[in-house]
Design an enzyme around this catalytic site. Sequence first.
Site, short mmCIF file in Angstrom:
data_model
loop_
_atom_site.label_atom_id
_atom_site.label_comp_id
_atom_site.label_asym_id
_atom_site.label_seq_id
_atom_site.Cartn_x
_atom_site.Cartn_y
_atom_site.Cartn_z
N ARG A 1 6.95 9.36 13.32
CA ARG A 1 7.77 8.89 12.20
C ARG A 1 7.83 9.94 11.10
O ARG A 1 6.81 10.49 10.70
CB ARG A 1 7.16 7.61 11.64
CG ARG A 1 7.86 7.08 10.42
CD ARG A 1 7.10 5.91 9.84
NE ARG A 1 5.83 6.33 9.31
CZ ARG A 1 5.43 6.10 8.05
NH1 ARG A 1 6.22 5.47 7.21
NH2 ARG A 1 4.25 6.49 7.64
N HIS B 1 -2.44 9.15 10.02
CA HIS B 1 -2.17 9.86 8.76
C HIS B 1 -3.25 10.90 8.58
O HIS B 1 -4.44 10.60 8.70
CB HIS B 1 -2.15 8.89 7.58
CG HIS B 1 -1.49 9.48 6.38
ND1 HIS B 1 -2.07 10.49 5.65
CD2 HIS B 1 -0.29 9.25 5.81
CE1 HIS B 1 -1.25 10.84 4.66
NE2 HIS B 1 -0.16 10.10 4.76
N GLU C 1 8.54 15.25 0.67
CA GLU C 1 7.42 14.96 1.57
C GLU C 1 7.53 15.79 2.82
O GLU C 1 8.59 16.36 3.12
CB GLU C 1 7.38 13.46 1.92
CG GLU C 1 6.90 12.63 0.74
CD GLU C 1 6.56 11.20 1.10
OE1 GLU C 1 6.85 10.78 2.24
OE2 GLU C 1 6.01 10.50 0.24
N ARG D 1 3.28 15.25 10.50
CA ARG D 1 1.98 14.58 10.38
C ARG D 1 1.06 14.81 11.56
O ARG D 1 -0.14 15.00 11.40
CB ARG D 1 2.20 13.07 10.26
CG ARG D 1 2.55 12.69 8.89
CD ARG D 1 2.57 11.21 8.70
NE ARG D 1 2.92 11.01 7.30
CZ ARG D 1 3.25 9.86 6.77
NH1 ARG D 1 3.26 8.78 7.51
NH2 ARG D 1 3.55 9.77 5.51
N LEU E 1 0.82 -1.22 0.00
CA LEU E 1 0.00 0.00 0.00
C LEU E 1 0.85 1.27 0.00
O LEU E 1 0.34 2.37 -0.18
CB LEU E 1 -0.92 0.02 1.23
CG LEU E 1 -1.83 -1.20 1.41
CD1 LEU E 1 -2.63 -1.07 2.71
CD2 LEU E 1 -2.78 -1.31 0.22
N GLN F 1 2.72 4.35 -0.80
CA GLN F 1 2.60 5.16 -2.02
C GLN F 1 3.78 6.10 -2.20
O GLN F 1 4.32 6.26 -3.29
CB GLN F 1 1.33 6.02 -1.94
CG GLN F 1 0.04 5.26 -1.89
CD GLN F 1 -1.17 6.17 -1.73
OE1 GLN F 1 -1.03 7.35 -1.43
NE2 GLN F 1 -2.35 5.62 -1.93
N GLY F 2 4.15 6.77 -1.10
CA GLY F 2 5.12 7.88 -1.21
C GLY F 2 6.47 7.40 -1.68
O GLY F 2 6.95 7.81 -2.74
N GLY F 3 7.11 6.52 -0.93
CA GLY F 3 8.39 5.99 -1.36
C GLY F 3 9.33 5.74 -0.21
O GLY F 3 8.90 5.45 0.91
N GLU G 1 7.76 -2.77 11.02
CA GLU G 1 6.87 -1.95 11.85
C GLU G 1 6.64 -2.55 13.24
O GLU G 1 6.38 -1.83 14.20
CB GLU G 1 5.53 -1.77 11.12
CG GLU G 1 4.66 -0.72 11.77
CD GLU G 1 3.53 -0.24 10.90
OE1 GLU G 1 3.61 -0.36 9.67
OE2 GLU G 1 2.56 0.28 11.48
N HIS H 1 -2.37 4.81 11.15
CA HIS H 1 -1.58 4.54 9.94
C HIS H 1 -0.30 3.78 10.23
O HIS H 1 0.08 2.88 9.50
CB HIS H 1 -1.25 5.90 9.32
CG HIS H 1 -0.47 5.83 8.06
ND1 HIS H 1 -0.98 5.23 6.92
CD2 HIS H 1 0.76 6.30 7.72
CE1 HIS H 1 -0.08 5.32 5.95
NE2 HIS H 1 0.99 5.95 6.41
N SER I 1 9.81 4.28 7.01
CA SER I 1 9.58 2.94 7.56
C SER I 1 10.05 1.84 6.62
O SER I 1 10.61 0.84 7.09
CB SER I 1 8.12 2.73 7.94
OG SER I 1 7.28 3.27 6.97
N LEU I 2 9.83 2.00 5.33
CA LEU I 2 10.37 0.98 4.41
C LEU I 2 11.89 0.96 4.56
O LEU I 2 12.52 -0.11 4.57
CB LEU I 2 9.97 1.31 2.97
CG LEU I 2 8.46 1.31 2.66
CD1 LEU I 2 8.21 1.75 1.22
CD2 LEU I 2 7.84 -0.06 2.90
#
Length: 530
Positions: free
Chosen positions: A377, A238, A117, A283, A47, A49-51, A366, A342, A382-383
């Site tokens: 965060r 989020h 971001e 955020r 899921l 999206q951002g990167g 996570e 989120h 996180s990725l």
Amino acid sequence: MRTANPHDRVVVVGGGIAGLAAALHLAPLPVTLIVASPLGEQACTPLAQGGIAAAIGADDHPALDAADTLQAGAGLSDPDVAARVAAAAPACIEWLVAQGTRFDRTASGDSLILGLEAAHSRRRIVHADGDGTGRCVLDALIHTIRQAPSIQIVENHRVTDLALDGHGAVAGVVCVSGRSNENDEPVLIPGRAVVLATGGIGGLYAHTTNPLSAVGGGLALAARVGAVLRDLEFVQFHPTAIEAGTDPMPLATEALRGEGVVLINGRGERFMQDIPGAELAPRDVVARAIFAQIGAGERVFLDTRHVLGDRITSRFPGVTALCRDAGLDPVRDPIPVRPAAHYHMGGIKVDDQGRSSVEGLWACGEVASTGLHGANRLASNSLLEALAYAASIADAIKGTVSQRLTERSLSPPLDTRPSLFGQLTPDLQQIRPIMDRQVGVLRDGAGLQDAIGRLRALMRNGRAAEVRAAGMVGLMIAMSAYRRNESRGAHQRLDHLELRPEQHTEITLGQALRLAAEIDETAAPARRVA
Ligand SMILES: Cc1cc2nc3c(=O)[nH]c(=O)nc-3n(C[C@H](O)[C@H](O)[C@H](O)COP(=O)(O)OP(=O)(O)OC[C@H]3O[C@@H](n4cnc5c(N)ncnc54)[C@H](O)[C@@H]3O)c2cc1C
């Protein structure tokens, strides 16, 4: 109980980026990878999206990246961890490219396109297929892993318990088939080490962007063998989940605001304008501002029309598709949004190499608390964290395996406790509203006390075993929030708006249960009077 695959292997639990990266890095050690669903499904990773944040631009440096992480973490990010993860980022991106991930590149193909971001001081978000980063990364890793000779993949099996050896070290897992666990015999899979990569907790909340299966199962497994959990109160909401009547809620990525998209209320007013950072504030700040508008009876929208116009369809094809599925046309209509659970900053406390407080148990992604994210965060970290720690965990396990095997054999009977899990589809409808209302964007002591009482009751009396496990995780989050008498990062206490000296909260299941019983006893006379 049947015993499968005896002895000499590492068990990795979870099929998101953390589990797959750990399994691949562990090669050539034999690995059994256990995933509750078919690979590629029911995980947060696809899921994304951002990167992925990586300081690779000409104007950037890992030290700047680490400084942004520390700033977002509101005093609780560990500077050493932030520096180490930021420094590892370029190599993590190269590794993903080597596994077949095709990141978006400039027209010449020479360099990666870098997005911006919220709360990042530079353009440093590497992405793939526009806003399809997580799916692209996961597809590439799945393709590689299916060909890896050292990895045995067990899909549609859910780990229900950790097995302990005679010395109290984790020495395997018990799992059941995800198809019909009612009648299936549990399978014991021994392992030299177990790496939990089971993802987050968003599914515990009524509004979430996570798959509904993300209910903190890994936290429950670790808690039950006595692992220390840290900073559980820090749940990131989020700010811009798309309000389209679906559960879970689709996400309108932060990268939209990075491109200059603004937030407006139902009257067309930009309410973030006077807040430092405006739409690109951290955020938690944006989430609270939106929450305040909703509390005042407003609806909130992302207005992409002027900044992106019809460019949204090519730059953000995923968001465009999600909007269209919901009957919205983002080229012409503002997108209705609201905050939703989120990401979980807290988790199983691990050291620099991903080792938990229980011997033989490791955590990655996570589900872990490494010290990177602190109280909040930074977007797209996180990725990256999962990738950086997967490599460290693999190195550490490779270094320690032979020692454990010679010191201790797995011959003592494994201790598997009665499972807290039982049913595949949890009925969490009793827990989710409690978490949303009382352990959500805004909290206070009275609400948290009440939540603790209700969650304790569900943990003890819930009909389904999985509801009891989810109640336990919810209870530990609520208890940690109750104990943090301040407002910091994602944790906002209406009765404690002040900041106190920086400290982490640590909790074990035993402590949580003792404290919950004390709170219940104190509250009982009041309830009797009422
Ligand atoms: C909508 C959305 C957008 C996001 N965008 C970004 C972004 O742009 N950049 C970024 O860095 N982060 C982003 N994140 C956060 C990021 O996607 C996650 O933090 C990350 O993917 C977590 O990876 P993971 O491997 O730890 O867990 P997951 O990807 O959630 O995988 C967990 C796995 O564990 C399995 N599992 C769980 N329990 C069990 C069990 N008991 N037995 C067997 N298997 C089990 C699940 O089936 C699943 O396969 C986003 C998150 C969401 C929800």
